[in-house]
Scaffold this active site. Structure first.
Site, PDB file in Angstrom:
ATOM      1  CG  ASP A 159      -1.232  12.530  -2.229  1.00  0.00           C
ATOM      2  OD1 ASP A 159      -0.289  11.958  -1.663  1.00  0.00           O
ATOM      3  OD2 ASP A 159      -2.025  11.940  -2.991  1.00  0.00           O
ATOM      4  CG  HIS A 187      -1.295   8.467  -4.355  1.00  0.00           C
ATOM      5  ND1 HIS A 187      -1.173   9.374  -3.329  1.00  0.00           N
ATOM      6  CD2 HIS A 187      -1.257   7.247  -3.760  1.00  0.00           C
ATOM      7  CE1 HIS A 187      -1.070   8.735  -2.183  1.00  0.00           C
ATOM      8  NE2 HIS A 187      -1.110   7.441  -2.415  1.00  0.00           N
TER       9      HIS A 187
HETATM   10  P1  NAD Z   1      -4.400  -4.124   4.006  1.00  0.00           P
HETATM   11  O1  NAD Z   1      -3.402  -5.138   3.558  1.00  0.00           O
HETATM   12  O2  NAD Z   1      -4.546  -3.885   5.474  1.00  0.00           O
HETATM   13  O3  NAD Z   1      -5.840  -4.518   3.471  1.00  0.00           O
HETATM   14  C1  NAD Z   1      -6.044  -4.825   2.128  1.00  0.00           C
HETATM   15  C2  NAD Z   1      -7.217  -5.774   2.080  1.00  0.00           C
HETATM   16  O4  NAD Z   1      -7.533  -5.982   0.722  1.00  0.00           O
HETATM   17  C3  NAD Z   1      -6.919  -7.149   2.685  1.00  0.00           C
HETATM   18  O5  NAD Z   1      -7.908  -7.482   3.653  1.00  0.00           O
HETATM   19  C4  NAD Z   1      -6.971  -8.094   1.493  1.00  0.00           C
HETATM   20  O6  NAD Z   1      -7.458  -9.386   1.816  1.00  0.00           O
HETATM   21  C5  NAD Z   1      -7.920  -7.329   0.583  1.00  0.00           C
HETATM   22  N1  NAD Z   1      -7.833  -7.739  -0.818  1.00  0.00           N
HETATM   23  C6  NAD Z   1      -6.746  -8.132  -1.521  1.00  0.00           C
HETATM   24  N2  NAD Z   1      -7.105  -8.470  -2.769  1.00  0.00           N
HETATM   25  C7  NAD Z   1      -8.436  -8.283  -2.870  1.00  0.00           C
HETATM   26  C8  NAD Z   1      -9.368  -8.460  -3.900  1.00  0.00           C
HETATM   27  N3  NAD Z   1      -9.022  -8.942  -5.101  1.00  0.00           N
HETATM   28  N4  NAD Z   1     -10.663  -8.159  -3.648  1.00  0.00           N
HETATM   29  C9  NAD Z   1     -11.047  -7.688  -2.445  1.00  0.00           C
HETATM   30  N5  NAD Z   1     -10.195  -7.508  -1.408  1.00  0.00           N
HETATM   31  C10 NAD Z   1      -8.905  -7.789  -1.635  1.00  0.00           C
HETATM   32  O7  NAD Z   1      -4.091  -2.763   3.228  1.00  0.00           O
HETATM   33  P2  NAD Z   1      -4.593  -1.283   3.575  1.00  0.00           P
HETATM   34  O8  NAD Z   1      -3.623  -0.672   4.538  1.00  0.00           O
HETATM   35  O9  NAD Z   1      -6.031  -1.300   3.917  1.00  0.00           O
HETATM   36  O10 NAD Z   1      -4.344  -0.575   2.168  1.00  0.00           O
HETATM   37  C11 NAD Z   1      -5.099  -0.933   1.035  1.00  0.00           C
HETATM   38  C12 NAD Z   1      -4.535  -0.253  -0.210  1.00  0.00           C
HETATM   39  O11 NAD Z   1      -4.719   1.168  -0.114  1.00  0.00           O
HETATM   40  C13 NAD Z   1      -3.045  -0.471  -0.417  1.00  0.00           C
HETATM   41  O12 NAD Z   1      -2.795  -0.692  -1.797  1.00  0.00           O
HETATM   42  C14 NAD Z   1      -2.429   0.844   0.018  1.00  0.00           C
HETATM   43  O13 NAD Z   1      -1.185   1.079  -0.574  1.00  0.00           O
HETATM   44  C15 NAD Z   1      -3.492   1.802  -0.492  1.00  0.00           C
HETATM   45  N6  NAD Z   1      -3.471   3.166   0.072  1.00  0.00           N
HETATM   46  C16 NAD Z   1      -3.748   4.197  -0.778  1.00  0.00           C
HETATM   47  C17 NAD Z   1      -3.772   5.498  -0.294  1.00  0.00           C
HETATM   48  C18 NAD Z   1      -4.044   6.661  -1.210  1.00  0.00           C
HETATM   49  O14 NAD Z   1      -3.868   7.806  -0.770  1.00  0.00           O
HETATM   50  N7  NAD Z   1      -4.490   6.473  -2.450  1.00  0.00           N
HETATM   51  C19 NAD Z   1      -3.534   5.739   1.053  1.00  0.00           C
HETATM   52  C20 NAD Z   1      -3.253   4.658   1.893  1.00  0.00           C
HETATM   53  C21 NAD Z   1      -3.219   3.356   1.388  1.00  0.00           C
HETATM   54  C1  LMR Z   2      -0.026   6.898   1.373  1.00  0.00           C
HETATM   55  O1  LMR Z   2       0.167   7.871   0.653  1.00  0.00           O
HETATM   56  O2  LMR Z   2       0.058   6.947   2.621  1.00  0.00           O
HETATM   57  C2  LMR Z   2      -0.405   5.581   0.737  1.00  0.00           C
HETATM   58  O3  LMR Z   2      -0.410   5.697  -0.646  1.00  0.00           O
HETATM   59  C3  LMR Z   2       0.417   4.444   1.215  1.00  0.00           C
HETATM   60  C4  LMR Z   2       1.806   4.472   0.623  1.00  0.00           C
HETATM   61  O4  LMR Z   2       2.256   3.439   0.124  1.00  0.00           O
HETATM   62  O5  LMR Z   2       2.434   5.530   0.655  1.00  0.00           O
END
Ligand code: NAD
Ligand code: LMR
Length: 328
Positions: A159, A187
């Site tokens: 962000d 967030h």
């Molecule tokens: P994704 O679905 O591509 O990958 C997630 C992975 O986590 C999968 O491989 C899954 O098998 C694994 N997983 C699920 N449960 C698990 C557990 N208990 N232990 C270990 N691994 C586990 O998702 P992504 O695109 O990589 O996103 C991951 C997370 O990050 C999501 O919750 C997404 O919303 C979040 N995210 C946060 C931000 C932020 O700014 N904070 C930004 C982008 C994404």
């Molecule tokens: C983001 O900010 O891109 C991540 O937190 C993914 C989402 O769900 O917005």
């Protein structure tokens, strides 16, 4: 060379993991004189994919990568971890809010908190990326009673970087000339990106914020809804930019924030700016390389304060929901 640092990455077979792991192997997380031992955690059904990622990591022959091990058991994955990147969680789909993930994802972070408590190194530092990141970090920290709360943080750096990019465009300066951006609160769409204390080249954010229509109807909603805009456009949530923000977060946490600037991270509140104790709230923070310090003494007018208060109220609600689920 410094001694190797053990980095545990959860969700290693996922999208963000795929971007994060290669940059970590290349030395961008902890610097070019720090070897890294990677410990990858996945759910059993995704271990095979993680093995494929590990094969590719091998094939890069990174000089700084000491080892890659894969686990489906959190206790083993966090054994000796100095850094934990908690990415593994379900991403939201179109039309969902991040808080909709609380029930599905919250349960992941209690056992991981316990594993960190029992197995990680004494100096472990944890960054939670998986959404809803603030509340997941609260769950992990609450389930790790022996680890000081300041070792946990949740990611609002994406962000922060988004806000810098938007302000730079508006001010007509390069993003490298924007300093002192701050993300307050959750967030989520209630987050408050504060331009009033920022600087863009030789102009103050307060001056740029005089364009009230831009501030209220363009800047704030663009930053706060950027995650949804990316999901809408890509059909998947942000990947490379999220990994990049995680790298920035850890690099600044260990390497220190540049003098005259600060960054944003969600950290355990101990009452800063009237935020209730024990909320994982985003603040402007600096790091001296050892830990985060909340930037003190910033004053907010009613426009900013009302928005910060709304985001804090949402964090309080999420904490109640987490309590009701028995996760803290
Ligand atoms: P994704 O679905 O591509 O990958 C997630 C992975 O986590 C999968 O491989 C899954 O098998 C694994 N997983 C699920 N449960 C698990 C557990 N208990 N232990 C270990 N691994 C586990 O998702 P992504 O695109 O990589 O996103 C991951 C997370 O990050 C999501 O919750 C997404 O919303 C979040 N995210 C946060 C931000 C932020 O700014 N904070 C930004 C982008 C994404
Ligand atoms: C983001 O900010 O891109 C991540 O937190 C993914 C989402 O769900 O917005």
């Amino acid at each position: 060379m410094t001694p190797p640092v053990t980095v545990t990455v959860t969700g290693a077979a996922g999208s963000i993991g795929y971007s994060l792991l290669f940059r970590t192997g290349a030395g961008q997380l902890l610097g070019s004189d720090t070897p890294v031992r990677l410990r990858l955690l996945e759910i059993p059904s995704a271990v095979r994919v993680a093995e494929g990622v590990a094969m590719e990591l091998d094939d890069c022959a990174f000089p700084l990568l000491d080892s890659v091990d894969i686990f489906d058991d959190p206790r083993q994955a966090f054994e000796g971890a100095n850094v934990g990147l908690l990415v593994g969680a379900r991403p939201r789909g179109k039309g969902m809010e991040r808080a909709d993930l609380l029930q599905a994802n919250g349960a992941i972070f209690a056992p991981q908190g316990r594993a960190i408590n029992d197995a990680a190194a004494d100096d472990v530092r944890i960054l939670v990326v998986g959404n809803p990141a603030n509340s997941n970090a609260l769950i992990a920290a609450s389930n790790a009673p022996d680890v000081p709360k300041e070792r946990f943080s949740a990611m609002t750096r994406l962000d922060h970087n988004r806000a810098i990019a938007q302000l730079a465009k508006h001010a007509g300066v390069h993003q490298s000339q924007v300093r002192r951006m701050s993300i307050w609160g959750n967030h989520s769409t209630t987050q408050y990106p504060d331009v009033f204390h920022a600087l863009a080249g030789d102009r103050t954010g307060a001056e740029l914020a005089q364009d009230a229509a831009w501030l209220e109807h363009d800047f704030i909603p663009t930053v706060a809804r950027r995650g949804a805009a990316i999901i809408e456009a890509r059909g998947a949530s942000s990947q490379a930019s999220a990994a990049d923000a995680a790298i920035d977060h850890v690099r600044d946490w260990f390497g220190g924030t540049p003098s005259g600037d600060w960054t944003s991270a969600a950290v355990w509140s101990t009452g800063h700016y009237g935020v209730p104790d024990g909320l994982m709230c985003s603040f402007p923070v600096t790091s001296d390389g050892k830990g985060w310090t909340v930037v003190d003494g910033l004053e907010h007018g009613p426009f900013s304060q009302a928005r910060i208060d709304a985001s804090i109220a949402e964090l309080v609600e999420e904490r109640e929901a987490v309590r009701a689920l028995g996760l803290i």
